[in-house]
Write a protein that holds these residues in place. Sequence first.
Motif, short mmCIF file in Angstrom:
data_model
loop_
_atom_site.label_atom_id
_atom_site.label_comp_id
_atom_site.label_asym_id
_atom_site.label_seq_id
_atom_site.Cartn_x
_atom_site.Cartn_y
_atom_site.Cartn_z
N LEU A 133 0.92 -1.26 -0.03
CA LEU A 133 0.08 0.05 -0.02
C LEU A 133 0.74 1.19 0.09
CD1 LEU A 133 -2.62 -0.83 2.56
CD2 LEU A 133 -2.84 -0.76 0.03
N PHE A 134 1.98 1.31 0.89
CA PHE A 134 2.85 2.56 0.92
C PHE A 134 3.50 2.64 -0.32
CE2 PHE A 134 3.91 1.63 5.72
CZ PHE A 134 2.54 2.29 5.90
N ALA A 135 3.84 1.58 -1.14
CA ALA A 135 4.70 1.69 -2.44
C ALA A 135 3.70 2.09 -3.49
CB ALA A 135 5.22 0.34 -2.92
N LEU A 136 2.47 1.99 -3.55
CA LEU A 136 1.41 2.09 -4.53
C LEU A 136 0.97 3.58 -4.19
CD1 LEU A 136 -0.74 -1.11 -4.84
CD2 LEU A 136 1.16 -0.13 -6.67
N ALA A 137 1.06 3.88 -3.09
CA ALA A 137 0.53 5.29 -2.94
C ALA A 137 1.52 6.27 -3.17
CB ALA A 137 0.21 5.50 -1.23
N THR A 138 2.81 5.93 -3.15
CA THR A 138 3.83 7.11 -3.48
C THR A 138 4.50 6.86 -4.82
OG1 THR A 138 5.44 5.11 -2.06
CG2 THR A 138 4.53 7.19 -0.86
N LEU A 139 5.33 5.63 -4.88
CA LEU A 139 6.13 5.37 -6.26
C LEU A 139 4.89 5.01 -7.51
CD1 LEU A 139 8.59 5.28 -7.82
CD2 LEU A 139 8.90 2.76 -7.10
N GLY A 140 3.76 4.28 -6.85
CA GLY A 140 2.77 3.94 -8.16
C GLY A 140 2.13 5.24 -8.70
N VAL A 141 1.79 6.12 -7.81
CA VAL A 141 1.32 7.41 -8.16
C VAL A 141 2.14 8.12 -9.00
CG1 VAL A 141 0.42 9.76 -7.28
CG2 VAL A 141 -0.23 7.47 -6.25
N ALA A 142 3.41 8.32 -8.68
CA ALA A 142 4.55 9.09 -9.15
C ALA A 142 4.81 8.62 -10.76
CB ALA A 142 5.98 9.09 -8.48
N ILE A 143 4.67 7.22 -10.89
CA ILE A 143 4.97 6.60 -12.04
C ILE A 143 3.82 6.85 -13.01
CG2 ILE A 143 4.97 4.20 -13.32
CD1 ILE A 143 6.54 3.25 -11.00
N GLY A 144 2.28 6.87 -12.41
CA GLY A 144 1.16 7.24 -13.13
C GLY A 144 1.36 8.63 -13.57
N VAL A 145 1.82 9.58 -12.81
CA VAL A 145 1.93 11.03 -13.15
C VAL A 145 2.93 11.22 -14.30
CG1 VAL A 145 2.46 13.44 -12.50
CG2 VAL A 145 0.83 11.93 -10.91
N SER A 146 3.91 10.67 -14.10
CA SER A 146 5.06 10.80 -14.94
C SER A 146 4.57 10.23 -16.60
CB SER A 146 6.43 9.90 -14.51
OG SER A 146 7.18 9.86 -15.36
N VAL A 147 3.89 9.06 -16.45
CA VAL A 147 3.34 8.46 -17.81
C VAL A 147 2.45 9.44 -18.34
CG1 VAL A 147 2.21 6.55 -18.88
CG2 VAL A 147 3.99 6.34 -17.32
N LEU A 148 1.53 9.87 -17.55
CA LEU A 148 0.70 11.07 -18.01
C LEU A 148 1.34 12.09 -18.65
CD1 LEU A 148 -2.37 11.87 -18.36
CD2 LEU A 148 -2.00 12.78 -16.12
N LEU A 149 2.40 12.79 -18.24
CA LEU A 149 3.14 13.71 -18.61
C LEU A 149 3.73 13.33 -20.13
CD1 LEU A 149 4.98 15.32 -15.50
CD2 LEU A 149 2.95 16.39 -16.63
N GLY A 168 13.01 16.22 -22.45
CA GLY A 168 12.46 17.58 -22.09
C GLY A 168 11.66 17.37 -20.58
N LEU A 169 11.57 16.11 -20.19
CA LEU A 169 10.70 15.79 -19.05
C LEU A 169 11.81 15.03 -17.96
CD1 LEU A 169 7.46 14.74 -20.47
CD2 LEU A 169 7.83 16.76 -19.40
N ALA A 170 12.94 14.87 -18.25
CA ALA A 170 13.97 14.28 -17.49
C ALA A 170 14.13 14.76 -15.85
CB ALA A 170 15.25 14.09 -18.18
N ALA A 171 14.13 16.31 -16.11
CA ALA A 171 14.25 16.85 -14.61
C ALA A 171 12.97 16.63 -13.61
CB ALA A 171 14.57 18.09 -14.88
N ALA A 172 11.82 16.72 -14.60
CA ALA A 172 10.75 16.62 -13.83
C ALA A 172 10.40 15.09 -13.27
CB ALA A 172 9.50 16.83 -14.70
N SER A 173 10.93 14.29 -14.14
CA SER A 173 10.77 12.77 -13.49
C SER A 173 11.44 12.36 -12.74
CB SER A 173 11.29 11.99 -15.03
OG SER A 173 10.52 11.84 -16.08
N VAL A 174 12.80 12.89 -12.49
CA VAL A 174 13.77 12.80 -11.18
C VAL A 174 13.05 13.40 -10.12
CG1 VAL A 174 15.92 13.30 -10.50
CG2 VAL A 174 15.84 12.52 -12.82
N ALA A 175 12.58 14.27 -10.38
CA ALA A 175 11.90 15.14 -9.10
C ALA A 175 10.71 14.42 -8.51
CB ALA A 175 11.52 16.71 -9.33
N LEU A 176 9.92 13.79 -9.61
CA LEU A 176 8.92 13.17 -9.28
C LEU A 176 9.46 11.72 -8.47
CD1 LEU A 176 6.41 13.28 -12.25
CD2 LEU A 176 5.81 13.67 -9.73
N GLY A 177 10.27 11.30 -8.96
CA GLY A 177 10.98 9.91 -8.30
C GLY A 177 11.42 10.26 -6.84
N LEU A 178 12.16 11.58 -6.95
CA LEU A 178 12.70 11.93 -5.48
C LEU A 178 11.67 12.04 -4.59
CD1 LEU A 178 15.04 12.63 -3.67
CD2 LEU A 178 15.03 14.94 -4.54
#
Length: 298
Positions: A99-115, A248-258
Motif C-alpha cells: 500500500l505504501f509503495a503504490l501510494a507513493t511510487l505507483g502514483v508518481a509513475i502514473g503522473v510521469s506517464v501521463l506527462l 524534456g521531462l527528465a528533470a521532472a521525472s527525477v523530481a517526481l521520483g525523489l
Amino acid sequence: MRTRDWAWWRPLLGLFLLGVVFVVGSAVLAVVGIVTGISPDLALLELTDPGTLLVTNLTLIVAIPVVWLAWAVAHGMRTGWSSSVLARFRWRLLPRLTLFALATLGVAIGVSVLLVFTVGDADVDGPVRSWGWLLVVVLLTTPLQSAAEEYLFRGYLSQAIAGWIRGPQAGAVVAGAVTATLFSLAHLPPDLLTFLDRFLFALAASAVVWLTGGLEAAVVLHAANNVVLFVLAALLGEGVATEVLPAGLAAASVALGLAAFGGYVALVARWRRRAELETRTPALDLRFPPVAAPTPAR
C-alpha cells in the motif's frame, strides 16, 4: 556477517562465488531461451515481448539461490540471514508495504506517464502485441526478478561492504552509497539524470532495509516500480518501459521520483515504530549447522 568466525576473506570468497555462478547460470538460461525459441535473440532488448521478458527475468531470478549459496558456502550461515535479522523473509509485512509503495511510487509513475503522453511527444500505441501473455509474465515473474536484484545488492553486496567497516552506522552509509552507484551503473544509464534517478532509487532501498531490519520493504518498492511500469507498457505501449527518461521531462521525472522515494521512506519510518519491527538479531550462534555448546567439566 560479522559473526564470531568472521574473516575479511569470507565476503571476497562469497562475491567470487556469486559472480561466477550467477554469470554461468544466467548465460545457460539465456541460451536455453534462444534454443527453445522463447526469446528471439541474445540481445534481450524487446522487453515488451513476453518471451524476451520471461528469459530476462529468469536470468536475474537465478541470483536468489546464488546469494543463498554464497551465504552457506562462504560464511557457513543459514541462507535466511540474507533476508532479515530474523533469518527469514517476513511475509506478514508485505500487504502494508505494498500500500505504501503504490501510494507513493505507483502514483508518481502514473503522473510521469501521463506527462509523457500529454506534454511530451509520445503517442499511445498500445496495447502491445501479446499483451495478455505479457501481463501473465509480469505478474508471475517480475516480483521475483525485483527480489533477486535486492538480494544481490542489498542482501549480499551491502552486507559484504559493511562487514569490512567496524562502525555499523559508517558501514551502512558507505554500503548504501557504493551499492547505489553500482546498481545505477548496472542499468546502463545513458545520461547523468537517468543515473541519478536509479541512484536515488537504490538509496531509498538501502534506507528502508536499514529502517526495517530486512529486505521486505526494498523488495516491495522494487516490485511495485517494475510491475506498474510493465503493466502500463502492456496497455499503453512499449515507450512506457524505456530505460531512458523522456527528453524534456527528465528533470521532472527525477523530481517526481525523489518525492516518491522520500515519501515511501517516510511512511516506512513512521510505520515501523508502531509495528515494532525487529531490527536487531538476538544473541545466538548464527552459524549453520549450529555449533554445540561445550559440555562443562565434572
